[in-house]
Scaffold this active site. Structure first.
Site, short mmCIF file in Angstrom:
data_model
loop_
_atom_site.label_atom_id
_atom_site.label_comp_id
_atom_site.label_asym_id
_atom_site.label_seq_id
_atom_site.Cartn_x
_atom_site.Cartn_y
_atom_site.Cartn_z
N LYS A 184 0.89 -1.17 0.00
CA LYS A 184 0.00 0.00 0.00
C LYS A 184 0.92 1.21 0.00
O LYS A 184 1.43 1.62 1.04
CB LYS A 184 -0.88 -0.01 1.25
N GLU A 259 9.17 1.83 11.02
CA GLU A 259 10.25 2.80 10.83
C GLU A 259 9.59 4.17 10.85
O GLU A 259 8.86 4.52 9.93
CB GLU A 259 10.96 2.49 9.50
N CYS A 293 13.34 10.86 7.20
CA CYS A 293 13.21 10.49 8.61
C CYS A 293 14.52 10.68 9.34
O CYS A 293 14.55 10.87 10.54
CB CYS A 293 12.72 9.05 8.72
N GLU A 394 8.93 16.38 15.10
CA GLU A 394 9.42 16.22 13.73
C GLU A 394 8.67 17.18 12.80
O GLU A 394 7.45 17.14 12.72
CB GLU A 394 9.20 14.78 13.27
O1 TXE Z 1 2.23 9.89 7.01
P1 TXE Z 1 1.38 8.59 7.38
P2 TXE Z 1 1.83 11.16 6.13
C1 TXE Z 1 6.03 11.80 8.88
C2 TXE Z 1 6.35 13.25 8.67
C3 TXE Z 1 5.12 13.76 8.00
C4 TXE Z 1 4.04 12.95 8.65
C5 TXE Z 1 2.75 12.83 7.89
O2 TXE Z 1 6.54 13.86 9.92
O3 TXE Z 1 4.92 15.12 8.24
O4 TXE Z 1 4.63 11.68 8.77
O5 TXE Z 1 2.92 12.19 6.64
C6 TXE Z 1 -0.63 4.97 5.40
N1 TXE Z 1 -3.71 2.21 8.47
N2 TXE Z 1 6.61 10.93 7.89
O6 TXE Z 1 0.48 11.67 6.50
O7 TXE Z 1 -0.02 8.89 7.64
C7 TXE Z 1 -0.58 6.11 4.41
O8 TXE Z 1 -1.59 5.97 3.44
C8 TXE Z 1 -2.78 1.81 7.59
C9 TXE Z 1 7.80 10.23 8.31
O9 TXE Z 1 2.06 10.84 4.71
O10 TXE Z 1 2.14 7.91 8.45
C10 TXE Z 1 0.83 5.96 3.87
O11 TXE Z 1 0.87 4.91 2.92
N3 TXE Z 1 -2.04 2.66 6.85
C11 TXE Z 1 8.17 9.16 7.38
C12 TXE Z 1 1.62 5.55 5.12
O12 TXE Z 1 0.64 5.03 6.04
C13 TXE Z 1 -2.26 3.98 7.00
C14 TXE Z 1 7.89 9.33 5.95
C15 TXE Z 1 2.36 6.68 5.80
O13 TXE Z 1 1.45 7.74 6.03
C16 TXE Z 1 -3.21 4.46 7.91
C17 TXE Z 1 6.65 10.04 5.69
C18 TXE Z 1 -3.95 3.53 8.66
N4 TXE Z 1 -4.88 3.89 9.54
C19 TXE Z 1 6.08 10.83 6.65
N5 TXE Z 1 -3.20 5.82 7.86
C20 TXE Z 1 9.47 8.47 7.63
N6 TXE Z 1 9.61 7.81 8.77
O14 TXE Z 1 10.34 8.47 6.79
C21 TXE Z 1 -2.25 6.17 6.96
N7 TXE Z 1 -1.68 5.07 6.41
#
Ligand code: TXE
Length: 501
Positions: A184, A259, A293, A394
């Site tokens: 996904k 992660e 990250c 963050e």
């Molecule tokens: O992240 P999400 P978002 C952090 C960074 C950023 C914040 C928000 O601080 O500002 O996250 O980004 C899926 N059940 N990072 O909103 O929501 C979603 O569709 C299952 C750090 O994009 O965590 C996507 O595929 N899956 C990071 C994935 O989770 C779900 C990199 C990540 O989205 C879900 C990116 C649910 N209930 C953002 N809800 C890093 N560690 O590198 C969402 N998703």
């Protein structure tokens, strides 16, 4: 069949990949994917839901339990992975271009990343047939040995910042271990993962071994995590969503690897090579527009060097070329999506409200070369205290919080005083100091006199709230396996059946 077969209203139309077939969402709905440089939609992506998640898990379960895949020897799985690596190498530029259209990161960075990605498939392809069990010199009249088996259907949930690189951290070991997967991707960056499926097909993976469903987290990600036939969830993303995935997975004792976020300290001592450390600070926070990250978002500078260092950093960073991420000379691109843009801007206000001093940037970038895109000026705040929100939370943008420290002890204390523990940088020429910091900083990765180095060979993951489990390196394949202990009696007679042995 090509993924992007037809153009509708000028937008490229993508389809999901389930059970070896290309399909629309069960609902028939789509959503737009935006180019962050133009702030305009460029692609249409199927808006999947629970029905699509269930269909994909069933396809993956079928492929895990029947057909060619479960009988395939590990050496043959390895060969498939290496073929996929070759195909990615041949298509690296095209895949990189798709990623830039979706996430606005620099073409120079994404192309280099995509040229490196095949190494994951070569490394884990090579490792597939080298996972050995052991014979235990057991203390009973028995022959006892262990073997390592795949888990079953694994859900791989990925973010938008480096879509195919972060997917490969998971996909290569998961397949090498013999699992089947449902991917996904982030709703902001589905295109490159769907394009990868054309290569999965060409490589000859049996139908249903690799599936991709697209859509929004709560609509399609959540039912995927909830599905009882999923045995493990490997997730990269925000800490809040990671915690939710962890809780959901706990209901039926699924394994998870997470992660998550970071607030990594990049620690500069006054005995460092200053020019190198300036570049290290810039690469820690302005490369990838700070959207990694492992961003070195807290710059800890020894008091004796503080003013000189900040001057040099600001004069270096202020020359960074912003603009079209697809232009080779651009150094800082836009922020990937509108919610992220708004989040970064809100942190600029939060920091100013906390009384920091803005020595570079501090707002939206309105330079002509930034056009209509979601650009934020590279920003440096000084006078930051580690207890402030700008030092604890963050931001995931080009925003650096500079914090002074007196000595080694204080650097370690401030460095560790966050809930995260993903990475840290240390800049010093004193080997004793470097090794002391490497021992005492609570982080999964510590870089000495470098920053942002990552390899398929070296374990990557978080301490504390930055995550669970390790990606990359030999131990990563074991994250996708379970151990079985097999006992064969060598006793000459069956002993007393009422007493445990
Ligand atoms: O992240 P999400 P978002 C952090 C960074 C950023 C914040 C928000 O601080 O500002 O996250 O980004 C899926 N059940 N990072 O909103 O929501 C979603 O569709 C299952 C750090 O994009 O965590 C996507 O595929 N899956 C990071 C994935 O989770 C779900 C990199 C990540 O989205 C879900 C990116 C649910 N209930 C953002 N809800 C890093 N560690 O590198 C969402 N998703």
């Amino acid at each position: 069949m090509a993924v992007a077969a037809s153009a509708q209203e000028g937008l490229r139309r993508y389809r999901m990949y389930v059970g070896g077939e290309w399909s629309d969402a069960a609902s028939g709905e789509t959503f737009e994917s935006f180019d962050p440089y133009t702030a305009k939609p460029w692609a249409l992506i199927p808006r999947g839901g629970a029905e699509d998640a269930a269909r994909a898990v069933e396809a993956a379960h079928e492929a895990f339990t029947a057909g060619e895949w479960p009988g395939l020897h590990a050496s043959a799985r390895g060969a498939l992975l290496r073929r996929l690596g070759d195909l990615i190498a041949e298509n690296a530029e095209r895949l990189a271009d798709l990623e830039v259209s979706d996430n606005g990161k620099l073409i120079s960075e994404m192309a280099a990343q995509l040229r490196y990605v095949p190494q994951w498939y070569y490394y884990f392809g090579g490792l597939a047939d080298k996972v050995e069990g052991s014979v235990i010199p057991i203390d009973k009249p028995a022959f006892n040995y262990t073997k390592h088996e795949p888990l079953g259907v694994v859900a791989l949930i990925t973010p938008w910042n480096s879509p195919l690189l972060l997917l490969s951290f998971k996909l290569a070991p998961a397949l090498a271990a013999g699992n089947t997967v449902v991917i996904k991707p982030s709703e902001f960056t589905s295109a490159s993962t769907l394009a990868l499926m054309e290569l999965v097909e060409q490589a000859g993976f049996p139908k249903g071994v690799v599936n991709v469903i697209t859509g929004f987290g709560p609509e399609v990600g959540q039912p995927l995590v909830e599905h009882p036939k999923v045995r493990k969830v490997a997730f990269t993303g925000s800490s809040a969503t990671g915690a939710r995935v962890y809780e959901t997975a706990a209901r039926d004792i699924k394994r998870v690897s997470l992660e998550l976020g970071g607030k990594s300290p990049n620690i500069v001592f006054d005995d460092c090579r200053i020019e190198d450390a300036v570049k290290g600070a810039v690469s820690g926070i302005f490369a990838a527009t700070g959207q990694t990250c492992i961003a070195g978002s807290r710059l800890l500078v020894q008091e004796s060097l503080h003013d000189e260092f900040v001057d040099k950093l600001v004069s270096f960073a202020s020359t960074a070329k912003m603009g079209n991420p697809k232009a080779a000379e651009t150094q800082v691109g836009p922020v990937t999506n509108l919610p992220q843009y708004e989040k970064v801007l809100s942190y600029l206000d939060i920091a100013k409200g906390e009384g920091v001093e803005t020595v570079l940037g501090g707002g939206k970038a309105t330079r002509p070369e930034c056009g209509e895109g979601w650009f934020v000026e590279p920003t440096v705040f000084t006078g930051v205290e580690n207890s402030m929100r700008i030092a604890q939370e963050e931001v995931f943008g080009p925003v650096l919080a500079v914090i002074p420290f007196k000595d080694e002890e204080e650097a370690i204390e401030i460095g560790n005083d966050v809930v995260f523990g993903l990475a840290a940088g240390v800049w010093t020429q004193d080997i004793r100091r470097a090794l002391t910091l490497a021992d005492r900083i609570q982080a999964g990765t510590v870089w000495i006199n470098t920053y942002r180095a990552v390899s398929y060979m070296s374990p990557f993951g978080g301490y504390k709230q930055s995550g669970i489990g390790r990606e990359n390196g030999q131990e990563a394949i074991r994250e996708f396996m379970q151990t079985k202990s097999v006992w064969i009696s060598t006793a000459s007679e069956v002993p007393n059946p009422f007493v445990m042995r």
